[in-house]
Write a protein that holds these residues in place. Structure first.
Motif, PDB file in Angstrom:
ATOM      1  N   LYS A  55       0.828  -1.200   0.000  1.00  0.00           N
ATOM      2  CA  LYS A  55       0.000   0.000   0.000  1.00  0.00           C
ATOM      3  C   LYS A  55       0.869   1.259   0.000  1.00  0.00           C
ATOM      4  O   LYS A  55       0.684   2.151  -0.826  1.00  0.00           O
ATOM      5  CB  LYS A  55      -0.902  -0.016   1.239  1.00  0.00           C
ATOM      6  N   SER A  56       1.847   1.282   0.907  1.00  0.00           N
ATOM      7  CA  SER A  56       2.638   2.509   1.022  1.00  0.00           C
ATOM      8  C   SER A  56       3.510   2.710  -0.216  1.00  0.00           C
ATOM      9  O   SER A  56       3.690   3.826  -0.674  1.00  0.00           O
ATOM     10  CB  SER A  56       3.476   2.485   2.300  1.00  0.00           C
ATOM     11  N   ASN A  76       1.311   4.008  -3.080  1.00  0.00           N
ATOM     12  CA  ASN A  76       0.921   5.400  -2.868  1.00  0.00           C
ATOM     13  C   ASN A  76       2.098   6.346  -3.025  1.00  0.00           C
ATOM     14  O   ASN A  76       1.959   7.459  -3.512  1.00  0.00           O
ATOM     15  CB  ASN A  76       0.306   5.567  -1.474  1.00  0.00           C
ATOM     16  N   ALA A 131       0.816   8.476  -9.147  1.00  0.00           N
ATOM     17  CA  ALA A 131      -0.591   8.239  -8.879  1.00  0.00           C
ATOM     18  C   ALA A 131      -1.284   7.630 -10.092  1.00  0.00           C
ATOM     19  O   ALA A 131      -2.469   7.336 -10.063  1.00  0.00           O
ATOM     20  CB  ALA A 131      -1.275   9.535  -8.481  1.00  0.00           C
ATOM     21  N   GLY A 166      -3.396   2.131 -10.848  1.00  0.00           N
ATOM     22  CA  GLY A 166      -4.627   1.946 -10.085  1.00  0.00           C
ATOM     23  C   GLY A 166      -5.807   1.633 -10.971  1.00  0.00           C
ATOM     24  O   GLY A 166      -6.764   1.007 -10.532  1.00  0.00           O
TER      25      GLY A 166
END
Lengths: 266, 258
Positions: B239-240, B243, B247, B250
């Protein structure tokens, strides 16, 4: 140089099923090339009605090819996607693409598929089996059977993405592998403590008092000898490039010497 | 206990199917447990089969054939060891004494078969160049059919000749020989651990190695619980990292679910 695409979902499914011939054709010169050719042949036949073109493309697939068999469908699917658009003119590009992609994907596939999955399911299954419970075997089988569907579908995913495969998933795959490594390392840490076993039988006699060295070691840290053993093995294999087979033979011989002298006990 | 002809055939069949699966479907690839268990069922002692399968599974952990390299055939060691242990009543050590050397020698069969595949491959290319595509495909089909013999033949020889031989050998075998094998059985999983570590980013994430070790060695958490902790850590890192980067990722998440 684009032509009309002829391959359908059905053709790709068929190629995916034919890929299940797997690594049985492995040879030292072209590695998995015969499997790749076997898999795509019906697709090639459909794409090239002309025998000369079919021959060119077939020989292109018979060139050196090797990647982890569980993600290979993705590579070959994408290669078919490129070739179905470009025809014989694209053969060099198809080969370059396969060679470029198979290396990195093999690294990821071997780590996750061959190292991590058998370690996690194997250790869970083995700890259940030690208590006489075969359930762990079926847990593992359920996973591999479910993943079979993913292996089949990859041809379609790869085909639809074609060249875009690399740009689209590059980062995600790297991060995913890294995250998996963290899971793997945690499990390996626990396995070193539980699975690797080594005890010393050395005793010191000082007057009437007999001291067992193993007891002293346990006082310092649990499982100190197994950790030391793994560290030594790692040193020889990773830093000194000792081959696995030699390492195993060396351990067996060292164990015999240890058993004969009493340095190690079972 | 004497093995019946049907039992010998079934045990050999398990070895053949195991190898064939490993090089084709790969449903039970590296699953040494299942080989021990199935053999145990055939010889009427699934408990021993499971125990030996589990021991061999742990021994082979992380020892993987990567990029076409050959590895000791631990699954056939489990098949042979289970058969020997059940028929001689001498326990796992007796089984190991025969099973392990055969597993090591089994590597050579694999190498020979891959050389044989090389001959087939040259034939296939020649046939394609002549335009005989169907014949080339037929030659390719030879590979998966006979690969299983690499495991079936050593197993057949061992289960036929093994049990009576083992008792004779064991009578002459010094104690250090069998004790040594048991000790080696404890240390050999270390080879797999070392191999695993060679594939993993140890320098970057050695702290999780420590977390796993402490949970198991000091707190005796079972492996499933430790895997859960590892999964939690893996998710947070995924997750980190995702992120932290661009961006733009996804939209398509197909690979995340694997």
């Amino acid at each position: 140089m684009s032509k009309e695409k002829v391959l359908t979902k059905k053709d790709l499914r068929r190629a995916a099923r034919r890929w299940l011939i797997g690594i049985s054709t492995f040879n030292y010169e072209t590695q998995l090339a015969p499997s790749a050719f076997f898999s795509v042949y019906p697709c090639l036949r459909k794409m090239y009605p002309n025998d000369e073109d079919l021959k060119k493309s077939s020989l292109n697939y018979m060139r050196y090819y090797n990647t982890m068999p569980w993600i290979s469908p993705f590579v070959i699917g994408a290669a078919l996607g490129i070739e179905d658009e470009g025809g014989v003119e694209s053969l060099d590009a198809v080969n370059d693409f396969k060679v470029g992609l198979m290396g990195p994907l093999a690294g990821i596939g071997d780590t996750i598929g061959w190292a991590m999955i058998p370690t996690i399911f194997g250790s869970i299954g083995a700890s259940m089996a030690m208590q006489g419970n075969p359930l762990g075997i079926f847990l593992w089988l359920a996973f591999t059977i479910a993943f079979l569907a993913v292996r089949i579908l990859q041809y379609e995913w790869g085909y639809n993405m074609g060249v875009n495969v690399i740009t689209k998933f590059g980062k995600q795959i790297t991060v995913f592998t890294e995250a998996c490594s963290v899971l793997g390392l945690t499990v390996v840490g626990s396995l070193i403590a539980t699975v690797v076993k080594l005890k010393t039988g050395i005793t010191f006699t000082n007057g009437d008092v007999t001291m067992e060295v193993q007891g002293l070691i346990d006082g310092v840290m649990p499982q100190l000898l197994p950790v030391a053993a793994v560290a030594i093995i790692y040193f020889f294999m990773a830093k000194k490039k000792v081959k696995m087979t030699w390492m195993i033979l060396f351990i067996i011989i060292a164990s015999w010497i240890g058993a004969a002298t009493g340095i190690f006990t079972a | 206990m004497e093995l019946s002809v049907i039992q010998i055939i079934l045990i050999t069949l398990i070895a053949y199917l195991k190898m064939t699966d490993t090089v084709t479907l790969q449903i039970a690839a590296f699953n040494t447990l299942i080989c021990g268990w199935l053999t145990g069922l055939v010889v009427g002692d699934p408990e021993t089969g499971l125990y030996i399968g589990a021991t061999m599974q742990l021994m082979s952990m992380g020892v993987v054939a990567v990029g076409g390299s050959s590895m000791p055939d631990y699954p056939i060691a489990a098949i042979i060891a289970t058969t020997i242990a059940a028929t001689t009543g001498q326990g796992m050590e007796a089984g190991l004494a025969i099973g392990l050397p055969v597993a090591m020698l089994g590597v050579n069969f694999d190498v020979i078969y891959k050389i044989f595949n090389g001959f087939l491959m040259r034939k296939e290319i020649a046939l394609i160049e002549e335009g005989k595509f169907q014949s080339a495909l037929n030659v390719i089909k030879i590979s998966p059919v006979f690969y299983g013999l690499c495991s079936a033949i050593p197993v057949l020889v061992c289960v036929v000749a093994g049990p009576s031989l083992v008792n004779t050998i064991l009578d002459f075998m010094p104690a250090w020989f069998t004790t040594g094998l048991t000790i080696a059985g404890g240390v050999l999983p270390g080879v797999g651990m070392a191999m695993l570590l060679m594939y993993m980013p140890v320098n970057k994430y050695w702290s999780f190695l420590l977390v796993g070790f402490v949970l198991a060695a000091y707190l005796s958490v079972p492996v499933l619980g430790i895997a859960a902790v590892g999964l939690a850590a893996a998710y947070e890192i995924y997750k980190s990292k995702m992120n932290a980067g661009t961006a733009s990722v996804g939209a398509a998440g197909g690979l995340e679910d694997e």
